[in-house]
Scaffold this motif. Structure first.
Motif, PDB file in Angstrom:
ATOM      1  N   GLU B  40       0.981  -1.053  -0.359  1.00  0.00           N
ATOM      2  CA  GLU B  40      -0.300   0.045  -0.302  1.00  0.00           C
ATOM      3  C   GLU B  40       0.960   1.118   0.182  1.00  0.00           C
ATOM      4  O   GLU B  40       0.890   1.754  -0.544  1.00  0.00           O
ATOM      5  CB  GLU B  40      -1.092  -0.531   1.052  1.00  0.00           C
ATOM      6  CG  GLU B  40      -2.093  -0.858   1.455  1.00  0.00           C
ATOM      7  CD  GLU B  40      -2.726  -0.785   2.369  1.00  0.00           C
ATOM      8  OE1 GLU B  40      -3.946  -1.721   2.598  1.00  0.00           O
ATOM      9  OE2 GLU B  40      -2.603  -0.202   3.345  1.00  0.00           O
ATOM     10  N   ALA B  41       1.809   1.019   0.821  1.00  0.00           N
ATOM     11  CA  ALA B  41       2.649   2.039   0.401  1.00  0.00           C
ATOM     12  C   ALA B  41       3.075   2.842  -0.737  1.00  0.00           C
ATOM     13  O   ALA B  41       3.447   4.066  -1.247  1.00  0.00           O
ATOM     14  CB  ALA B  41       4.296   2.395   2.114  1.00  0.00           C
ATOM     15  N   MET B  42       4.369   1.512  -1.339  1.00  0.00           N
ATOM     16  CA  MET B  42       4.322   1.970  -1.992  1.00  0.00           C
ATOM     17  C   MET B  42       3.429   2.466  -3.148  1.00  0.00           C
ATOM     18  O   MET B  42       3.651   2.988  -4.343  1.00  0.00           O
ATOM     19  CB  MET B  42       5.395   0.576  -2.890  1.00  0.00           C
ATOM     20  CG  MET B  42       6.592  -0.013  -1.962  1.00  0.00           C
ATOM     21  SD  MET B  42       7.568  -1.822  -2.471  1.00  0.00           S
ATOM     22  CE  MET B  42       8.782  -1.542  -1.885  1.00  0.00           C
ATOM     23  N   GLN B  47       1.455   6.859  -7.202  1.00  0.00           N
ATOM     24  CA  GLN B  47       0.380   7.428  -6.999  1.00  0.00           C
ATOM     25  C   GLN B  47       0.474   9.563  -6.937  1.00  0.00           C
ATOM     26  O   GLN B  47       0.598   9.696  -7.806  1.00  0.00           O
ATOM     27  CB  GLN B  47      -1.073   7.274  -6.630  1.00  0.00           C
ATOM     28  CG  GLN B  47      -1.949   6.364  -6.794  1.00  0.00           C
ATOM     29  CD  GLN B  47      -3.135   5.750  -5.988  1.00  0.00           C
ATOM     30  OE1 GLN B  47      -3.205   6.826  -4.891  1.00  0.00           O
ATOM     31  NE2 GLN B  47      -4.216   5.081  -6.108  1.00  0.00           N
ATOM     32  N   ALA B  48       1.684   9.309  -5.390  1.00  0.00           N
ATOM     33  CA  ALA B  48       1.802  10.660  -6.090  1.00  0.00           C
ATOM     34  C   ALA B  48       2.526  11.573  -7.649  1.00  0.00           C
ATOM     35  O   ALA B  48       2.626  12.379  -7.474  1.00  0.00           O
ATOM     36  CB  ALA B  48       3.099  10.944  -4.618  1.00  0.00           C
ATOM     37  N   ASP B  53       1.778  16.277 -13.208  1.00  0.00           N
ATOM     38  CA  ASP B  53       0.900  16.507 -15.059  1.00  0.00           C
ATOM     39  C   ASP B  53      -0.146  17.284 -14.088  1.00  0.00           C
ATOM     40  O   ASP B  53      -0.255  18.029 -15.669  1.00  0.00           O
ATOM     41  CB  ASP B  53       0.824  15.184 -15.536  1.00  0.00           C
ATOM     42  CG  ASP B  53       1.642  14.164 -15.528  1.00  0.00           C
ATOM     43  OD1 ASP B  53       3.166  15.276 -16.304  1.00  0.00           O
ATOM     44  OD2 ASP B  53       1.711  13.278 -15.402  1.00  0.00           O
ATOM     45  N   LYS B  54      -0.516  16.776 -12.979  1.00  0.00           N
ATOM     46  CA  LYS B  54      -1.891  17.966 -13.171  1.00  0.00           C
ATOM     47  C   LYS B  54      -1.753  19.286 -12.849  1.00  0.00           C
ATOM     48  O   LYS B  54      -2.680  20.000 -13.525  1.00  0.00           O
ATOM     49  CB  LYS B  54      -2.822  17.271 -12.076  1.00  0.00           C
ATOM     50  CG  LYS B  54      -3.158  16.015 -12.168  1.00  0.00           C
ATOM     51  CD  LYS B  54      -4.493  15.237 -10.964  1.00  0.00           C
ATOM     52  CE  LYS B  54      -5.115  13.493 -11.428  1.00  0.00           C
ATOM     53  NZ  LYS B  54      -5.932  13.174 -10.823  1.00  0.00           N
TER      54      LYS B  54
END
Lengths: 91, 180
Positions: B40-42, B47-48, B53-54
């Motif tokens: 989950e941490a990876m 995702q970060a 891009d945004k």
């Protein structure tokens, strides 16, 4: 503060000895069966896991959810029950 | 993703420390839990990364409104379709009591959103048309529109106007009369 169930009160009132895992607050028949299948057949084995997870609430709740699919309330009840038992008999 | 099952307990323990995850000893009964936490941490770290891009989009205002409008636009268009189907129902059954009231509550909600959408779209609509041609070159992965934007816009307006007319005509007549 939420009130504790009768099951919780019964559990924390005395040493757990050989009580089955279903004696834990939050653990009913369904969850108890799942835990037994994974080898956690006695309350003291779950206590062992609780201690190995350093009595940390988040870790214990996550573990309980992964192992037997307990929901948030069940996780909280079980954690609270063990925490109080440890406080009464192990500190 | 590296397989955790090949790692030793110490390696998993140090990985947990790297990610700042509080943990106890990595033993048989806790290993699964910690492996899951590491996954989950990876995943969170991965995702970060796309967020820059945004921020790129944010710098150019027109593009932002265009990008953010597309999901809501398609959403609205999806909603307008059931309304279009219900139109013949109404005319055929001569405004059945329950159907009409449920239709109104929906149409009033729809109108509320409609006007919000319109107020947002009016200034943007003019800008998106000329920009789109410029956008096509840098932004290749954007899905092409089967129906042009203005056609969707017109249909949207037509449905809204129709619903408004029906609604206003119904208000004049009394409910009892409709049953008869």
């Amino acid at each position: 503060m939420s009130s504790t169930s009768q099951k919780h009160k019964d559990f924390v009132a005395e040493p757990m000895g050989e009580k089955p895992v279903m004696a834990l607050a939050g653990i009913g028949e369904v969850l108890g069966k799942r835990l037994e299948e994974k080898g956690f057949d006695k309350a003291y084995v779950v206590l062992g896991q609780f201690l190995v997870l350093k009595k940390d609430e988040e870790l214990f709740r996550d573990w309980l959810k992964d192992t037997c699919g307990a929901n948030a309330k069940q996780q909280g009840d079980c954690y609270g029950c063990l925490k109080e038992w440890v406080h009464g008999f192990m500190s | 993703m590296s397989s955790f099952s090949n790692m030793s307990a110490e390696e998993i323990s140090s990985l947990l420390d790297e990610h700042g995850i509080k943990h106890g000893p990595v033993v048989d009964s806790t290993r699964n839990l910690y492996e899951k936490k590491l996954k989950e941490a990876m995943a969170k770290r991965k995702q970060a990364k796309p967020s820059p891009d945004k921020t790129f989009y944010r710098e150019e205002e027109e593009e932002v409104t265009y990008v953010y409008r597309t999901p809501t636009k398609s959403e609205n268009f999806m909603e307008s379709r059931p309304y279009m189907r219900s139109k013949p129902e109404w005319t055929a059954e001569e405004l059945e009591h329950s159907a009409s009231y449920s239709g109104y509550s929906r149409s009033s909600e729809y109108r509320g959103r409609d006007y919000d959408e319109l107020s947002h779209k009016m200034p943007v609509g003019a800008k998106t048309a000329p920009i789109r041609s410029g956008q096509d070159a840098p932004k290749a992965p954007k899905s092409p529109r089967l129906i042009p934007l203005w056609v969707q816009f017109l249909c949207f307006l037509a449905v809204a106007v129709f619903l408004y007319f029906v609604f206003s005509s119904m208000e004049s007549s009394e409910p009892l009369k409709v049953i008869e």
